[in-house]
Design a protein around this motif. Sequence first.
Motif, PDB file in Angstrom:
ATOM      1  N   ASP A 104       0.562  -1.608  -0.357  1.00 38.57           N
ATOM      2  CA  ASP A 104      -0.174   0.248  -0.069  1.00 38.57           C
ATOM      3  C   ASP A 104       0.702   0.914   0.038  1.00 38.57           C
ATOM      4  O   ASP A 104       2.001   1.689   1.321  1.00 38.57           O
ATOM      5  N   ARG A 105       0.641   2.365  -1.169  1.00 31.22           N
ATOM      6  CA  ARG A 105       1.405   3.428  -1.196  1.00 31.22           C
ATOM      7  C   ARG A 105       1.312   4.040  -0.266  1.00 31.22           C
ATOM      8  O   ARG A 105       2.276   5.250  -0.004  1.00 31.22           O
ATOM      9  N   ALA A 106       0.412   4.290   0.681  1.00 27.85           N
ATOM     10  CA  ALA A 106       0.236   4.590   1.861  1.00 27.85           C
ATOM     11  C   ALA A 106       1.005   4.666   2.564  1.00 27.85           C
ATOM     12  O   ALA A 106       1.126   5.461   3.753  1.00 27.85           O
ATOM     13  N   ALA A 107       1.717   3.695   2.919  1.00 29.59           N
ATOM     14  CA  ALA A 107       2.960   3.665   3.710  1.00 29.59           C
ATOM     15  C   ALA A 107       3.991   4.113   3.368  1.00 29.59           C
ATOM     16  O   ALA A 107       5.135   3.775   4.189  1.00 29.59           O
ATOM     17  N   LEU A 108       4.009   5.126   2.197  1.00 31.68           N
ATOM     18  CA  LEU A 108       5.599   5.010   1.932  1.00 31.68           C
ATOM     19  C   LEU A 108       5.858   6.482   2.712  1.00 31.68           C
ATOM     20  O   LEU A 108       5.364   6.743   3.152  1.00 31.68           O
ATOM     21  N   ARG A 109       7.251   6.590   3.036  1.00 32.10           N
ATOM     22  CA  ARG A 109       7.608   7.441   3.693  1.00 32.10           C
ATOM     23  C   ARG A 109       7.994   8.608   2.796  1.00 32.10           C
ATOM     24  O   ARG A 109       8.086   8.189   1.172  1.00 32.10           O
ATOM     25  N   ALA A 110       8.067   9.990   3.070  1.00 31.77           N
ATOM     26  CA  ALA A 110       8.226  11.037   2.390  1.00 31.77           C
ATOM     27  C   ALA A 110       9.417  11.045   1.408  1.00 31.77           C
ATOM     28  O   ALA A 110       8.905  11.747   0.448  1.00 31.77           O
ATOM     29  N   ASP A 111      10.862  10.751   1.535  1.00 31.28           N
ATOM     30  CA  ASP A 111      11.909  10.666   0.778  1.00 31.28           C
ATOM     31  C   ASP A 111      11.503   9.343   0.251  1.00 31.28           C
ATOM     32  O   ASP A 111      13.167   9.370  -0.698  1.00 31.28           O
ATOM     33  N   ASP A 112      10.859   8.314  -0.055  1.00 31.85           N
ATOM     34  CA  ASP A 112      10.765   7.147  -0.770  1.00 31.85           C
ATOM     35  C   ASP A 112      10.257   7.892  -2.539  1.00 31.85           C
ATOM     36  O   ASP A 112       8.881   8.273  -2.523  1.00 31.85           O
ATOM     37  N   VAL A 113      10.633   7.057  -2.806  1.00 34.40           N
ATOM     38  CA  VAL A 113      10.411   7.762  -4.206  1.00 34.40           C
ATOM     39  C   VAL A 113       9.440   5.749  -5.210  1.00 34.40           C
ATOM     40  O   VAL A 113      10.553   4.738  -4.858  1.00 34.40           O
ATOM     41  N   GLU A 114       8.943   6.508  -6.020  1.00 34.33           N
ATOM     42  CA  GLU A 114       8.386   5.413  -6.676  1.00 34.33           C
ATOM     43  C   GLU A 114       9.111   5.678  -8.343  1.00 34.33           C
ATOM     44  O   GLU A 114       8.866   6.503  -8.898  1.00 34.33           O
ATOM     45  N   LEU A 115       9.424   3.861  -8.808  1.00 35.18           N
ATOM     46  CA  LEU A 115       9.758   4.160 -10.094  1.00 35.18           C
ATOM     47  C   LEU A 115       9.195   2.895 -10.538  1.00 35.18           C
ATOM     48  O   LEU A 115       8.086   1.964 -10.100  1.00 35.18           O
ATOM     49  N   PRO A 116       9.538   3.290 -11.979  1.00 36.28           N
ATOM     50  CA  PRO A 116       8.919   1.817 -13.291  1.00 36.28           C
ATOM     51  C   PRO A 116       9.173   0.266 -12.450  1.00 36.28           C
ATOM     52  O   PRO A 116      10.165   0.006 -12.044  1.00 36.28           O
ATOM     53  N   GLY A 117       7.744  -0.506 -12.977  1.00 35.79           N
ATOM     54  CA  GLY A 117       8.033  -1.736 -12.725  1.00 35.79           C
ATOM     55  C   GLY A 117       9.753  -2.406 -12.517  1.00 35.79           C
ATOM     56  O   GLY A 117       9.927  -3.070 -11.585  1.00 35.79           O
ATOM     57  N   ASP A 118      10.285  -2.453 -13.169  1.00 36.38           N
ATOM     58  CA  ASP A 118      11.826  -3.422 -13.928  1.00 36.38           C
ATOM     59  C   ASP A 118      12.814  -1.850 -13.529  1.00 36.38           C
ATOM     60  O   ASP A 118      13.752  -2.408 -13.455  1.00 36.38           O
ATOM     61  N   ALA A 119      12.491  -0.784 -12.821  1.00 30.29           N
ATOM     62  CA  ALA A 119      13.704  -0.488 -12.497  1.00 30.29           C
ATOM     63  C   ALA A 119      14.590  -0.864 -11.065  1.00 30.29           C
ATOM     64  O   ALA A 119      15.062  -0.353 -10.738  1.00 30.29           O
ATOM     65  N   TRP A 120      14.090  -2.370 -10.850  1.00 31.95           N
ATOM     66  CA  TRP A 120      14.601  -2.662  -9.304  1.00 31.95           C
ATOM     67  C   TRP A 120      16.485  -3.349 -10.400  1.00 31.95           C
ATOM     68  O   TRP A 120      16.790  -3.543  -9.694  1.00 31.95           O
ATOM     69  N   LEU A 121      15.572  -3.845 -11.834  1.00 34.49           N
ATOM     70  CA  LEU A 121      16.483  -3.993 -12.355  1.00 34.49           C
ATOM     71  C   LEU A 121      18.656  -3.511 -12.386  1.00 34.49           C
ATOM     72  O   LEU A 121      19.261  -4.112 -12.299  1.00 34.49           O
ATOM     73  N   SER A 122      18.495  -2.102 -12.742  1.00 28.18           N
ATOM     74  CA  SER A 122      19.162  -1.138 -12.613  1.00 28.18           C
ATOM     75  C   SER A 122      19.383  -0.524 -10.898  1.00 28.18           C
ATOM     76  O   SER A 122      20.802   0.392 -11.243  1.00 28.18           O
ATOM     77  N   THR A 123      18.654  -0.709 -10.422  1.00 28.11           N
ATOM     78  CA  THR A 123      19.536  -0.043  -9.360  1.00 28.11           C
ATOM     79  C   THR A 123      20.809  -0.212  -8.961  1.00 28.11           C
ATOM     80  O   THR A 123      21.102  -1.083  -9.155  1.00 28.11           O
ATOM     81  N   ASP A 124      21.041   0.957  -7.853  1.00 30.71           N
ATOM     82  CA  ASP A 124      22.331   1.082  -8.138  1.00 30.71           C
ATOM     83  C   ASP A 124      22.968  -0.006  -6.223  1.00 30.71           C
ATOM     84  O   ASP A 124      22.073   0.531  -4.917  1.00 30.71           O
ATOM     85  N   ALA A 125      22.925  -1.295  -6.215  1.00 29.20           N
ATOM     86  CA  ALA A 125      23.510  -1.649  -5.830  1.00 29.20           C
ATOM     87  C   ALA A 125      24.260  -3.349  -5.158  1.00 29.20           C
ATOM     88  O   ALA A 125      24.484  -3.729  -6.538  1.00 29.20           O
ATOM     89  N   GLU A 126      24.152  -3.807  -4.374  1.00 30.41           N
ATOM     90  CA  GLU A 126      25.972  -5.173  -4.967  1.00 30.41           C
ATOM     91  C   GLU A 126      25.081  -6.366  -4.919  1.00 30.41           C
ATOM     92  O   GLU A 126      25.680  -7.275  -5.691  1.00 30.41           O
ATOM     93  N   VAL A 127      23.411  -6.012  -4.800  1.00 31.72           N
ATOM     94  CA  VAL A 127      23.181  -7.783  -4.438  1.00 31.72           C
ATOM     95  C   VAL A 127      22.186  -7.638  -5.737  1.00 31.72           C
ATOM     96  O   VAL A 127      20.553  -6.360  -4.462  1.00 31.72           O
ATOM     97  N   LEU A 128      21.072  -7.968  -6.213  1.00 28.03           N
ATOM     98  CA  LEU A 128      19.950  -7.941  -6.808  1.00 28.03           C
ATOM     99  C   LEU A 128      19.604  -9.582  -6.055  1.00 28.03           C
ATOM    100  O   LEU A 128      19.804 -10.931  -6.823  1.00 28.03           O
ATOM    101  N   VAL A 129      18.255  -9.852  -5.673  1.00 28.37           N
ATOM    102  CA  VAL A 129      17.129 -11.036  -5.510  1.00 28.37           C
ATOM    103  C   VAL A 129      16.143 -11.186  -5.874  1.00 28.37           C
ATOM    104  O   VAL A 129      15.125 -10.128  -6.233  1.00 28.37           O
ATOM    105  N   PRO A 130      15.924 -11.831  -7.321  1.00 28.20           N
ATOM    106  CA  PRO A 130      14.938 -11.594  -7.897  1.00 28.20           C
ATOM    107  C   PRO A 130      13.903 -12.955  -7.237  1.00 28.20           C
ATOM    108  O   PRO A 130      14.379 -14.138  -6.932  1.00 28.20           O
ATOM    109  N   ALA A 131      12.720 -12.202  -5.986  1.00 26.80           N
ATOM    110  CA  ALA A 131      12.377 -13.135  -5.761  1.00 26.80           C
ATOM    111  C   ALA A 131      10.822 -13.001  -5.805  1.00 26.80           C
ATOM    112  O   ALA A 131       9.753 -13.795  -4.932  1.00 26.80           O
ATOM    113  N   ALA A 132      10.314 -13.281  -7.222  1.00 24.31           N
ATOM    114  CA  ALA A 132       9.025 -13.132  -7.398  1.00 24.31           C
ATOM    115  C   ALA A 132       8.416 -13.790  -8.956  1.00 24.31           C
ATOM    116  O   ALA A 132       7.908 -15.708  -8.136  1.00 24.31           O
ATOM    117  N   ILE A 133       9.682 -13.547 -10.119  1.00 25.49           N
ATOM    118  CA  ILE A 133       8.604 -14.601 -11.305  1.00 25.49           C
ATOM    119  C   ILE A 133       9.752 -15.636 -11.792  1.00 25.49           C
ATOM    120  O   ILE A 133      11.333 -14.445 -11.677  1.00 25.49           O
TER     121      ILE A 133
END
Length: 395
Positions: free
Chosen positions: A248-277
């Motif tokens: 529920d997006r109502a739970a997001l904080r003011a500094d959380d951002v909403e991005l397109p569904g595939d944005a997780w792929l290119s996130t600046d992170a060391e570990v990527l965890v596909p946990a859905a499909i």
Amino acid sequence: MTDTATPLISLTWTDHITGRRGHLVVDRLVRGVASGGLRMREGCTLDEVAGLARGMTMKEALHYTPGARYIPLGGAKGGIDCDPRAPEAYGVLVRYLQAMRPYIAHFWTTGEDLGLTQGLVDKAAAEAGLTSSIQAVYPLLDDEEAARRRLADAFAVEVDGIGLGELAGGCGVAEAVLAALDRARRPYQDTRVALQGLGTMGGATARFLTRAGLRVVAVADAKGTVANADGLDVEALLAARDAFGTVDRAALRADDVELPGDAWLSTDAEVLVPAAISYCIDSVNQERITARWVVEAANMPVRPEAEALLTARGITVLPDVVVNSGTNAWWWWTLFGDIGADADEALGHIRRSMRTLIDLMLARAEADGTTPRAAAHALVADRLPEIAARYGWYR
């Protein structure tokens, strides 16, 4: 990997009311029984289910420990081509289980998977006239009544609002991540994580990684990707999920951002965890990944051609057959009596077992000069003949 690429049983069922199709593949039997969950998703195919069933054979073999009460079973999988949110989905599920009743009664133990919760499977199984979705394993138990009570008690255990049955798989995934970081001597507090999926597996994984000191900076669900470079409030997101893992997006904080569904792929992170499909990382979109590790919490999320390209770029893929095997193993450790209905005991056992497997796999990959997946396959190839020598290939 196995003695044959052809499964023992492969069938497709068509619902006489909706025309929806369902599949069952039994890859292998051990002591007359095979284990593997039932998934429901639009577009589920027989080939997909066959791949998952073969993966279950591997997961079972990887947890073979001589002397343990739990003797690994064979591998199987079920799948229904239907959106679990569709109005007709529950009726299709019940009729599928009615059609598969002879198999479930005698040699296929099943449970929740993508699109289905264990509670829903249990409800539909009862309506379909089954004693339990895992009743085929009962003849192998020393004390069926005590074993069933122990598993029921374990499912009743909650840790900070989340059931032990839901936490088991994520605990194993998180331990896989931590083991890889430890081998690379990378501090947890300097490690960022992006996940696709905040359902049963993804949600528990996010909790355990956050509590270990890692920073979850992106989470994708059906509505898109939620991100925060400083770290998301994982507990708030978990509390705001619906039954399908959508936040529920109502739970997001003011500094959380909403991005397109595939944005997780290119996130600046060391570990990527596909946990859905399944099949979410292909030869095209893999180019967007900059993470050092891709950890397969979902089943078959990385296509083989994509994995080859990722490997060539120095990105390590930790395979599903090891990473997400904790849920299945926890069921059987509990039912057969290797562990009790206690959260500390269960999670400790999962951590130790997964740590041992990950270390063994990565050491084998390093020694053989292969990928972790090839190393996992090699471990299975070593263990299957030993299991077959004790229990036979089919019986």
